[in-house]
Scaffold this motif. Sequence first.
Motif, PDB file in Angstrom:
ATOM      1  N   ASP A 216      48.983  27.142  39.453  1.00 14.05           N
ATOM      2  CA  ASP A 216      49.742  27.065  40.705  1.00 14.05           C
ATOM      3  C   ASP A 216      49.259  28.205  41.598  1.00 14.05           C
ATOM      4  O   ASP A 216      49.665  29.352  41.413  1.00 14.05           O
ATOM      5  CB  ASP A 216      51.243  27.179  40.414  1.00 14.05           C
ATOM      6  CG  ASP A 216      52.094  27.006  41.667  1.00 14.05           C
ATOM      7  OD1 ASP A 216      51.576  26.490  42.676  1.00 14.05           O
ATOM      8  OD2 ASP A 216      53.275  27.397  41.622  1.00 14.05           O
ATOM      9  N   GLY A 217      48.352  27.885  42.512  1.00 14.95           N
ATOM     10  CA  GLY A 217      47.770  28.930  43.362  1.00 14.95           C
ATOM     11  C   GLY A 217      46.950  29.890  42.521  1.00 14.95           C
ATOM     12  O   GLY A 217      46.037  29.486  41.808  1.00 14.95           O
ATOM     13  N   ASN A 218      47.312  31.174  42.563  1.00 16.83           N
ATOM     14  CA  ASN A 218      46.586  32.207  41.818  1.00 16.83           C
ATOM     15  C   ASN A 218      47.223  32.491  40.459  1.00 16.83           C
ATOM     16  O   ASN A 218      47.012  33.565  39.891  1.00 16.83           O
ATOM     17  CB  ASN A 218      46.535  33.504  42.636  1.00 16.83           C
ATOM     18  CG  ASN A 218      45.721  33.356  43.898  1.00 16.83           C
ATOM     19  OD1 ASN A 218      44.833  32.500  43.968  1.00 16.83           O
ATOM     20  ND2 ASN A 218      46.008  34.157  44.906  1.00 16.83           N
TER      21      ASN A 218
ATOM     22  N   PRO B  47      49.122  35.948  36.508  1.00 16.82           N
ATOM     23  CA  PRO B  47      48.102  35.914  37.560  1.00 16.82           C
ATOM     24  C   PRO B  47      46.706  35.666  36.970  1.00 16.82           C
ATOM     25  O   PRO B  47      46.364  36.205  35.924  1.00 16.82           O
ATOM     26  CB  PRO B  47      48.180  37.289  38.211  1.00 16.82           C
ATOM     27  CG  PRO B  47      49.083  38.115  37.386  1.00 16.82           C
ATOM     28  CD  PRO B  47      49.749  37.255  36.368  1.00 16.82           C
ATOM     29  N   ILE B  48      45.947  34.833  37.646  1.00 13.13           N
ATOM     30  CA  ILE B  48      44.586  34.537  37.207  1.00 13.13           C
ATOM     31  C   ILE B  48      43.705  35.761  37.479  1.00 13.13           C
ATOM     32  O   ILE B  48      43.757  36.346  38.562  1.00 13.13           O
ATOM     33  CB  ILE B  48      44.037  33.293  37.938  1.00 13.13           C
ATOM     34  CG1 ILE B  48      44.868  32.070  37.555  1.00 13.13           C
ATOM     35  CG2 ILE B  48      42.564  33.076  37.608  1.00 13.13           C
ATOM     36  CD1 ILE B  48      44.522  30.812  38.328  1.00 13.13           C
ATOM     37  N   ALA B  49      42.915  36.149  36.476  1.00 14.24           N
ATOM     38  CA  ALA B  49      42.015  37.299  36.608  1.00 14.24           C
ATOM     39  C   ALA B  49      40.976  37.025  37.687  1.00 14.24           C
ATOM     40  O   ALA B  49      40.506  35.894  37.843  1.00 14.24           O
ATOM     41  CB  ALA B  49      41.333  37.587  35.274  1.00 14.24           C
ATOM     42  N   GLY B  50      40.636  38.041  38.439  1.00 13.21           N
ATOM     43  CA  GLY B  50      39.617  37.904  39.479  1.00 13.21           C
ATOM     44  C   GLY B  50      40.164  37.394  40.791  1.00 13.21           C
ATOM     45  O   GLY B  50      39.416  37.197  41.740  1.00 13.21           O
ATOM     46  N   THR B  51      41.462  37.149  40.869  1.00 11.88           N
ATOM     47  CA  THR B  51      42.055  36.721  42.136  1.00 11.88           C
ATOM     48  C   THR B  51      42.964  37.836  42.648  1.00 11.88           C
ATOM     49  O   THR B  51      43.615  38.531  41.877  1.00 11.88           O
ATOM     50  CB  THR B  51      42.890  35.433  41.997  1.00 11.88           C
ATOM     51  OG1 THR B  51      43.973  35.670  41.097  1.00 11.88           O
ATOM     52  CG2 THR B  51      42.051  34.285  41.495  1.00 11.88           C
TER      53      THR B  51
END
Length: 127
Positions: free
Chosen positions: A37-39, A117-121
């Motif tokens: 969902d998004g980041n 949270p997704i890493a790198g974002t």
Amino acid sequence: MAGSLTDVVIKEVEKTIGELTRSFYEAVMPPVDVYEDGNFVVVVADLAGFPKEKIKIRAVGNDEIVIEAERDLQTPQNASVTQRPRKVRRSVKLPSKVKPEEGTATYENGVLTVKLPIAGTTEIKLS
């Protein structure tokens, strides 16, 4: 006399089936949905009946989480089949690498929601 022995055998078979069924549910529970969902990677697990204090979530690296929960069940002595699991453990592979140290989790109405949270974002604030 034969009816009595038959009753005992049936009761023992039902007890064994109940124990095997509970073991099965402990192995496949809880049901889990995973999506981006998004980041964020979001993990939603159904844990109805498990107290919040007995739920544990831990990260394994940055691409997997483990959900564990336990509860005390009072089984009536005359119960022939019991299927509700006393404990569950589920390892969940995530679709993206995440930053687990920045993750959050909520537990409401028997549903656990973990947001990572997704890493790198990085979210850029708009002013």
